[in-house]
Scaffold this active site. Structure first.
Site, short mmCIF file in Angstrom:
data_model
loop_
_atom_site.label_atom_id
_atom_site.label_comp_id
_atom_site.label_asym_id
_atom_site.label_seq_id
_atom_site.Cartn_x
_atom_site.Cartn_y
_atom_site.Cartn_z
N HIS A 133 1.05 -6.91 3.91
CA HIS A 133 2.38 -7.54 3.84
C HIS A 133 2.27 -9.06 3.65
O HIS A 133 3.11 -9.82 4.13
CB HIS A 133 3.21 -7.22 5.09
CG HIS A 133 3.50 -5.76 5.26
ND1 HIS A 133 4.53 -5.12 4.60
CD2 HIS A 133 2.88 -4.81 5.99
CE1 HIS A 133 4.54 -3.84 4.93
NE2 HIS A 133 3.54 -3.62 5.77
N ASN A 205 9.70 0.09 6.88
CA ASN A 205 9.37 0.11 5.46
C ASN A 205 10.56 0.65 4.66
O ASN A 205 11.53 1.16 5.23
CB ASN A 205 8.15 1.01 5.19
CG ASN A 205 6.86 0.42 5.70
OD1 ASN A 205 6.69 -0.79 5.77
ND2 ASN A 205 5.93 1.29 6.07
N HIS A 397 6.26 -7.45 15.87
CA HIS A 397 5.44 -6.61 16.73
C HIS A 397 6.27 -5.39 17.13
O HIS A 397 7.36 -5.53 17.70
CB HIS A 397 5.01 -7.41 17.96
CG HIS A 397 4.22 -6.63 18.97
ND1 HIS A 397 3.41 -5.56 18.65
CD2 HIS A 397 4.12 -6.78 20.32
CE1 HIS A 397 2.85 -5.09 19.74
NE2 HIS A 397 3.27 -5.80 20.78
N TYR A 420 -0.64 -5.36 16.48
CA TYR A 420 0.15 -6.47 15.96
C TYR A 420 -0.14 -7.78 16.69
O TYR A 420 -0.07 -8.86 16.09
CB TYR A 420 1.64 -6.15 16.03
CG TYR A 420 2.13 -5.35 14.85
CD1 TYR A 420 2.98 -5.91 13.90
CD2 TYR A 420 1.74 -4.04 14.66
CE1 TYR A 420 3.43 -5.19 12.82
CE2 TYR A 420 2.18 -3.30 13.58
CZ TYR A 420 3.02 -3.87 12.65
OH TYR A 420 3.45 -3.16 11.57
#
Length: 758
Positions: A133, A205, A397, A420
């Protein structure tokens, strides 16, 4: 959004303008892209002035302290100040063009503290990009809750009429920061809610399923999808051997891969794609009752995609296409909107629903089985004022949860909750990344965590431990009655320690088959083309043959058509084809949608009907869209009090930038219409107009764009081999065909131009 039909409303505005009943705009009103809030003067300014304010469309993080306290300060207090150049210590500088030297030709002196500071900071401006990302864009906004989720969750930001500031980041997965926006890839859709109870991050997503079922395999899928480690190519693409080697051997990836090969893998815009939380979460209400839930973002503009050729062209001519589209829409006031919806399921011991394992991140629950219930509206209404400080430094996160929302035992989610935080330590330099302005919570912080790299809070007291008496016992533990986050006390299965997956995880083909059968004929053709293109880029025949074996277990026609394109034999299925019911909600085609922020190209020249150009331009603006005038050269068309500003020239315009094209007359050829100046004009001169205008028209037609024209424009269509009167081609008297053009545009494309094979 108004309840009125949005296309009818836009058509009414068009009609009002064309009949002279609407206000007029200035020559550049509504055209985005102005780099600064005021236009510069011709000569370099010398009169000292304070820093200019941001543009009207820009905003920054809320001005809260590192510990979540509102400061009441204007956002300008967070930016640079003063009219004079200074060092980082605030010392004014009188020259920043020359190093301090021993005479004009002498050596540079070590004592030059300004040179040292300036070069040192420049050398360290970059931070590590995200492993995945890395390429993204973001905007500020607000989330307004409908209150319809109150029965299933006690989360305060989902109470009736609650408004919560948000920051939303969209991204591709595989590419580096410098890659193109329009590659075939999954897109991230991450939302940071600055709630009164703390930060909630919904990290999702645009595809509702994942490649893998367990986080321990995440490094494998990313290593396979990234460029080959020996050559570092291809960039931001899945069309290579390592990707297809992995997904053909690891068939739980089949469902996500099929989505990626569909039109969902090349969205038209961030504004026109769905978002999904992917995982199943657990909600808990005020009475302690729990419900399992999946989160969905539904775009108000509908779900639309590029065609593959458009995506490839855009990767070259405008690799920032999605980023530009988002920023321009917000600048124009066409604020992107999504409804947040939830699918809810009983929180049963087996965590199954209608035979679907809710903890399997490679599975969806069809909306026909569990409808998506709208619970709130997201509106993005401000662009970042500093890309690095906001878009690059924002840290999401999946473990950032608030009371009323809890995790489940999904093994992929568990790994993400672990991972994360680790990545921020490398990217953002230490554990204090939540204190960066864009990451700061809007709730009070008293965490007893101290020191560390980049600590910006100035803590007080002497007892950062529990229990204590020296600080009066503060901070105290909170209970459920004071909105503490308390994990739901669910029963945990017991048994042997094993590295296994439940039997329900072994079905890798029924849902991909459902997705395939849910597609319209043209969408199936696009999937066939995508598999054929991607696999044809692979070198190893064994990899291609193995993928065909996977496709045979989804659908024989899909497998056969891809095999024909690859020149390979058609394998037999190794598993029986599952009898599944299609889900119409998965198709993108068949509805009409609002037109906010769509881009209309108006192609003309100095000698054409400029009054008509002005009318159409006004009509497009008042319909909430963006008109861009395309002419042989830049500058303005016409003289007197109403010149028409040109935004694109025949040399700079490509059809992929526009959602529809309007041709006003037959423009003359530009002075640069020859091959040595512009290769696009190097073809033999057509009998009419500029060769680049014919190319613009032909390309738009091939991509299913709506086309309109008047003033002899039919000669252009005929020269391009396009028959007047066929689907999506409108020739009218002046701009009177615009309402019909809008009706076509509301369906996104003229789908009749894409007949499926018989």
């Amino acid at each position: 959004m108004s309840e009125k039909n949005p296309v009818k409303a836009a058509a009414d505005k068009i009609a009002d303008v064309l009949h002279g009943d609407a206000p007029t705009h200035g020559p550049e009103d509504g055209v985005p892209g102005k780099p600064a809030p005021v236009s510069p003067q011709l000569v370099e300014p010398t009169q000292p002035v304070e820093p200019l304010p941001p543009k009207a469309d820009q905003s920054g993080p809320e001005t809260v302290s590192p510990t979540g306290q509102p400061t009441g300060a204007d956002q300008a207090r967070m930016a640079q100040s003063g009219a004079y150049l200074t060092t980082a210590q605030g010392v004014r500088v009188h020259d920043s063009d020359h190093s301090l030297k021993a005479g004009p030709r002498g050596p540079v002196l070590l004592q030059d503290h300004h040179l040292r500071e300036k070069i040192m900071h420049f050398d360290h401006e970059r931070i590590p990009e995200r492993v995945v990302h890395a390429r993204g864009s973001a905007a500020h906004g607000v989330f307004q809750s409908y209150g319809t989720a109150q029965a299933v969750t006690k989360a305060a930001f989902l109470a009736r009429d609650a408004e919560t500031p948000v920051f939303v980041r969209f991204s591709t997965v595989l590419g580096s920061r410098g890659s193109a926006d329009t590659v075939r890839d999954t897109r991230g859709f991450a939302t940071k809610f600055y709630t009164e109870e703390g930060v909630f991050d919904l990290v999702g997503n645009n595809i509702p399923v994942f490649f893998i079922q367990d986080a321990i395999k995440f490094p494998d899928i990313i290593h396979a999808g990234k460029p080959h480690p020996d050559r570092e190519i291809p960039q931001a693409q899945s069309a290579h051997d390592t990707f297809w080697d992995f997904v053909s051997l690891h068939t739980e990836a089949t469902h996500h891969t099929l989505w990626n090969m569909s039109d969902r893998g090349i969205p038209r815009s961030y504004r026109m794609m769905e978002g999904f939380g992917v995982h199943t979460f657990r909600l808990v209400n005020a009475q302690g009752v729990t419900t399992l839930v999946k989160f969905h973002w539904k775009p108000k503009l509908g779900v639309h995609s590029l065609v593959w050729e458009e995506a490839q062209i855009l990767a070259g001519v405008d690799p920032d296409f999605h980023r530009r589209d988002l920023f321009d829409a917000i600048e124009c006031g066409a604020f992107p909107q999504w409804e947040l919806g939830i699918q809810t399921f009983p929180d049963t011991d087996d965590q199954m629903f209608e035979g679907i394992d809710l903890l399997d991140a490679t599975k969806i629950v069809p909306e026909e089985l569990a409808p998506v219930k709208p619970i709130g509206l997201l509106t993005l209404n401000a662009n970042p004022s500093n890309f690095f400080a906001e878009v690059e430094q924002v840290a999401f996160h999946t473990g950032h949860l608030v009371p009323g929302i809890d995790a489940t035992d999904d093994p992929l989610l568990a790994g993400r909750n672990f991972s994360y935080l680790d990545t921020q330590l490398t990217r953002l330099g230490g554990p204090n990344f939540p204190q960066l302005p864009i990451n700061r919570t809007h709730a009070p912080v008293n965490d007893m965590q101290r020191d560390g790299m980049h600590q910006t809070a100035v803590h007080r007291g002497v007892a950062p431990y529990k229990p204590n008496s020296l600080d009066g016992g503060c901070p105290f533990f909170a209970g459920a009655d004071t909105r503490a986050f308390i994990e739901v006390p669910v029963e945990v299965p017991t048994g042997r320690k094993v590295r296994e997956a439940p039997a329900s995880y072994s079905d890798h083909f029924s849902q991909p088959r459902m997705f395939w059968l849910s597609m319209s004929p043209v969408e199936r053709e696009h999937i066939i083309a995508a598999y054929t293109f991607e696999l044809a880029k692979c070198y190893e025949q064994a990899v291609k043959e193995r993928v065909l074996g996977v496709l045979a277990n989804i659908d024989p026609e899909l497998c056969a058509q891809v095999a024909v394109g690859l020149g390979l034999p058609v394998p037999a299925a190794t598993e029986p084809l599952v009898d599944v019911r299609p889900s119409p909600a998965l198709s993108q085609i068949g509805r009409t949608w609002p037109l906010d922020g769509r881009v209309i190209g108006i192609v003309t020249d100095q000698a054409m009907d400029l009054a008509g150009v002005r009318e159409v331009r006004e009509a497009v603006l008042d319909a909430g869209m963006v008109p861009l005038v395309v002419a042989p050269a830049g500058g303005v068309l016409g003289t007197g009090g109403e010149p028409v500003t040109v935004q694109r020239t025949f040399a700079t315009a490509r059809s992929v930038e526009f959602d529809a094209l309007v041709f006003v007359g037959v423009p003359a050829a530009g002075a640069d219409a020859y091959g040595a100046r512009d290769a696009k004009a190097g073809a033999p001169r057509p009998p009419v107009s500029d060769p680049r205008v014919l190319a613009l028209l032909t390309e738009a037609y091939q991509h299913g764009k709506a086309l309109a024209g008047w003033g002899g424009a039919e000669a252009l269509f005929e020269a391009a081999g396009i028959s007047v009167g066929e689907p999506g081609v409108i020739v009218s008297d002046g701009g009177r065909g615009m309402p019909q053009l809008l009706e076509l545009l509301a369906a996104h494309r003229v789908w009749e131009r894409f007949p499926a094979a018989t």
